[in-house]
Design an enzyme around this catalytic site. Structure first.
Site, PDB file in Angstrom:
ATOM      1  N   HIS A  81       0.859  -1.190   0.000  1.00  0.00           N
ATOM      2  CA  HIS A  81       0.000   0.000   0.000  1.00  0.00           C
ATOM      3  C   HIS A  81       0.890   1.233   0.000  1.00  0.00           C
ATOM      4  O   HIS A  81       1.973   1.219   0.567  1.00  0.00           O
ATOM      5  CB  HIS A  81      -0.878  -0.007   1.260  1.00  0.00           C
ATOM      6  CG  HIS A  81      -2.090   0.877   1.163  1.00  0.00           C
ATOM      7  ND1 HIS A  81      -3.317   0.401   0.734  1.00  0.00           N
ATOM      8  CD2 HIS A  81      -2.268   2.189   1.424  1.00  0.00           C
ATOM      9  CE1 HIS A  81      -4.194   1.398   0.754  1.00  0.00           C
ATOM     10  NE2 HIS A  81      -3.584   2.495   1.160  1.00  0.00           N
ATOM     11  N   ASP A 160     -13.463   3.265   7.737  1.00  0.00           N
ATOM     12  CA  ASP A 160     -12.459   4.021   6.985  1.00  0.00           C
ATOM     13  C   ASP A 160     -13.066   4.630   5.728  1.00  0.00           C
ATOM     14  O   ASP A 160     -12.737   5.759   5.355  1.00  0.00           O
ATOM     15  CB  ASP A 160     -11.265   3.133   6.608  1.00  0.00           C
ATOM     16  CG  ASP A 160     -10.278   3.908   5.738  1.00  0.00           C
ATOM     17  OD1 ASP A 160      -9.763   4.926   6.230  1.00  0.00           O
ATOM     18  OD2 ASP A 160     -10.073   3.544   4.571  1.00  0.00           O
ATOM     19  N   ARG A 167     -12.536  13.125   5.565  1.00  0.00           N
ATOM     20  CA  ARG A 167     -11.255  13.832   5.711  1.00  0.00           C
ATOM     21  C   ARG A 167     -10.883  14.550   4.425  1.00  0.00           C
ATOM     22  O   ARG A 167     -10.310  15.633   4.438  1.00  0.00           O
ATOM     23  CB  ARG A 167     -10.151  12.826   6.078  1.00  0.00           C
ATOM     24  CG  ARG A 167     -10.264  12.309   7.505  1.00  0.00           C
ATOM     25  CD  ARG A 167      -9.430  11.060   7.696  1.00  0.00           C
ATOM     26  NE  ARG A 167      -8.044  11.264   7.333  1.00  0.00           N
ATOM     27  CZ  ARG A 167      -7.289  10.335   6.723  1.00  0.00           C
ATOM     28  NH1 ARG A 167      -7.764   9.147   6.424  1.00  0.00           N
ATOM     29  NH2 ARG A 167      -6.056  10.605   6.434  1.00  0.00           N
ATOM     30  N   SER A 182      -6.089   4.590   8.990  1.00  0.00           N
ATOM     31  CA  SER A 182      -6.810   4.361   7.735  1.00  0.00           C
ATOM     32  C   SER A 182      -6.160   3.216   6.960  1.00  0.00           C
ATOM     33  O   SER A 182      -6.829   2.259   6.542  1.00  0.00           O
ATOM     34  CB  SER A 182      -6.784   5.654   6.905  1.00  0.00           C
ATOM     35  OG  SER A 182      -7.106   5.426   5.570  1.00  0.00           O
ATOM     36  N   LYS A 186      -7.425  -1.073   6.915  1.00  0.00           N
ATOM     37  CA  LYS A 186      -7.764  -1.748   5.645  1.00  0.00           C
ATOM     38  C   LYS A 186      -6.882  -2.972   5.439  1.00  0.00           C
ATOM     39  O   LYS A 186      -7.342  -3.999   4.961  1.00  0.00           O
ATOM     40  CB  LYS A 186      -7.543  -0.791   4.465  1.00  0.00           C
ATOM     41  CG  LYS A 186      -8.675   0.196   4.301  1.00  0.00           C
ATOM     42  CD  LYS A 186      -8.500   1.028   3.057  1.00  0.00           C
ATOM     43  CE  LYS A 186      -7.353   1.986   3.173  1.00  0.00           C
ATOM     44  NZ  LYS A 186      -7.660   3.375   2.935  1.00  0.00           N
TER      45      LYS A 186
HETATM   46  N1  URA Z   1      -4.070   6.233   1.918  1.00  0.00           N
HETATM   47  C1  URA Z   1      -5.031   5.717   2.708  1.00  0.00           C
HETATM   48  O1  URA Z   1      -5.507   4.609   2.495  1.00  0.00           O
HETATM   49  N2  URA Z   1      -5.467   6.460   3.729  1.00  0.00           N
HETATM   50  C2  URA Z   1      -4.976   7.668   4.007  1.00  0.00           C
HETATM   51  O2  URA Z   1      -5.394   8.269   4.974  1.00  0.00           O
HETATM   52  C3  URA Z   1      -3.970   8.203   3.184  1.00  0.00           C
HETATM   53  C4  URA Z   1      -3.528   7.455   2.129  1.00  0.00           C
END
Ligand code: URA
Length: 432
Positions: A81, A160, A167, A182, A186
């Site tokens: 990620h 999220d 946000r 966040s 995930k």
């Molecule tokens: N990527 C994400 O999944 N969440 C964030 O808050 C910032 C980047």
């Protein structure tokens, strides 16, 4: 317990208990707490921060707000990620390389956030590509061809999903506890055993300097350990955009070209480093340099490109576009950005390029905006390059000529040209 007290506590810089954090996450997810109160709390977190225990509790509460996938039948799955960037086409390239090495890729990706792009938007630039699979299709595809990549359509970390969108529209994105929770919520919900994180740092990233990027990396690594998921963070530079292309189809084309062997040096460095750690975590090789060579071999022998075709076809995408990238729809106007100075590129502000691309229509200003896949920017000159008066620095791909000309001015302003020789920037800043 009530939300007013929780907001007031964080406003007054006090620590929130596990129960208070769980109360907020559960009640915001099920609609009992409205957006305006959640906005007040996220702004208080943004301003006053959270300690490690609060951040971990927030992450776990968000992960537990929906289903937790069980991918154990697939063996060791290493997830990847990024904390977000400009011109970041890494997943499109890395996923098929890793899958071609017989390491399962079962990945959920997101859409663009703010001025940063998202992999799912990019994949939708390929006609036919289906980003919303059922969980059974997702697992079946990984079993059959070793790779599946979909959007966040399952009921994973729904807290999220709501908070991310909130946000994005309340200027509370650039916060270490909010980004860490966040991403890690995930990743925990998505069921991978090991995680490699690309923590971007610089003008086009949410973390602008190495100190903050390191803090974010350490926070996420710690959460990963507590959740029993070995995590490695690679801090990469996002001082200038990654590679040449910014914009959905343009980035997909750059990714396809990369897998055909036409590799931009900064993209190559980032891909090889992230991938080498993924291979290591998957237990397929401890030597980082050797792992990089294994990846390069998959590009040379065409297996990574074959895997890309197999993957895109399996998810309904038209692979004739991969074979002949000229088939991608083109923007009507291509406007050159020409410099009137000679010298060396000292700065190429990634955030300004990200905003310029969004203003062309490649990203969303509001949640409900649709995306124009064909528009974007192709950077011909990057930090350290020598330029002469009259050189083209970049091309703007626009559907509207007037807008294209306006954006060309913004892109010209994103460049700083100096008389002094400038060295190329370092792509990999730190491993945490
Ligand atoms: N990527 C994400 O999944 N969440 C964030 O808050 C910032 C980047």
């Amino acid at each position: 317990m009530n939300i007013l007290e929780i907001i007031a506590k964080k406003r007054d810089k006090q620590k929130l208990s596990k129960e208070e954090i769980e109360y907020f996450v559960q009640n915001y997810t099920n609609g009992n707490i409205p957006d305006y109160q959640a906005s007040a709390l996220t702004m208080a977190i943004y301003l006053n921060g959270m300690d490690e225990e609060e951040t971990t509790n927030l992450t776990l509460a968000m992960a537990n707000s929906g289903d937790i996938l069980d991918l154990s039948e697939l063996g060791i799955v290493v997830d990847k990620h990024s904390t977000g960037g400009i011109g970041d086409k890494v997943t499109l390239i890395l996923a098929p390389i890793i899958a071609s090495l017989d390491i399962p890729v079962a990945k959920m990706s997101g859409r663009g956030l703010g001025y940063t792009g998202g992999t799912i938007d990019k994949l939708e630039a390929i006609p036919g590509y289906n980003t919303s699979l059922t969980i059974d299709q997702f697992i079946q595809n990984v079993k059959e061809i070793g790779i599946a990549l979909m959007g966040q359509t399952l009921n994973l970390a729904p807290a999220d999903k709501k908070l991310y969108a909130l946000r994005d529209t309340t200027s509370t994105t650039e916060s270490i506890p909010l980004i860490a929770s966040s991403i890690m919520s995930k990743k925990i919900a998505a069921g991978a055993n090991k995680i490699v994180l690309d923590v971007t740092c610089g003008s086009g990233a949410f973390m602008k300097d190495l100190d903050n990027a390191t803090k974010l990396a350490e926070t996420m690594k710690k959460i990963g350990e507590l959740a029993n998921k070995e995590t490695v963070c690679v801090i990469t530079s996002m001082e200038e955009p990654l590679g040449k292309a910014v914009g959905n189809s343009l980035e997909v084309i750059e990714a396809i070209e990369f897998l055909k062997g036409n590799m931009q040096p900064d993209v190559k460095e980032v891909i090889l480093t992230l991938g080498a750690y993924m291979i290591k975590l998957a237990g397929k090789g401890n030597d980082i340099e050797e792992n990089k060579q294994k990846m390069l071999e998959q590009i040379r022998n065409g297996k990574a490109f074959e895997k890309l075709e197999q993957w895109i076809q399996k998810q309904g995408g038209d692979i004739s576009y991969l074979e002949d990238v000229k088939k991608f729809e083109k923007a009507k106007f291509v406007v050159p950005v020409v410099t009137e100075r000679s010298g060396y590129v000292e700065k190429l502000d990634a955030q300004e390029i990200g905003k310029a691309s969004m203003n062309l229509g490649a990203g969303r200003k509001k949640k409900e905006d649709s995306i124009d896949f064909s528009v974007g920017i192709v950077l011909e000159k990057k930090i350290g390059d020598k330029v002469e008066n009259g050189d083209v620095l970049a091309y703007i791909h626009a559907h509207d000529e007037k807008l294209g000309n306006e954006i060309a001015k913004d892109v010209l302003n994103a460049y700083t040209i100096t008389n002094e020789i400038v060295s190329k920037k370092q792509d990999i800043l730190k491993i945490v």
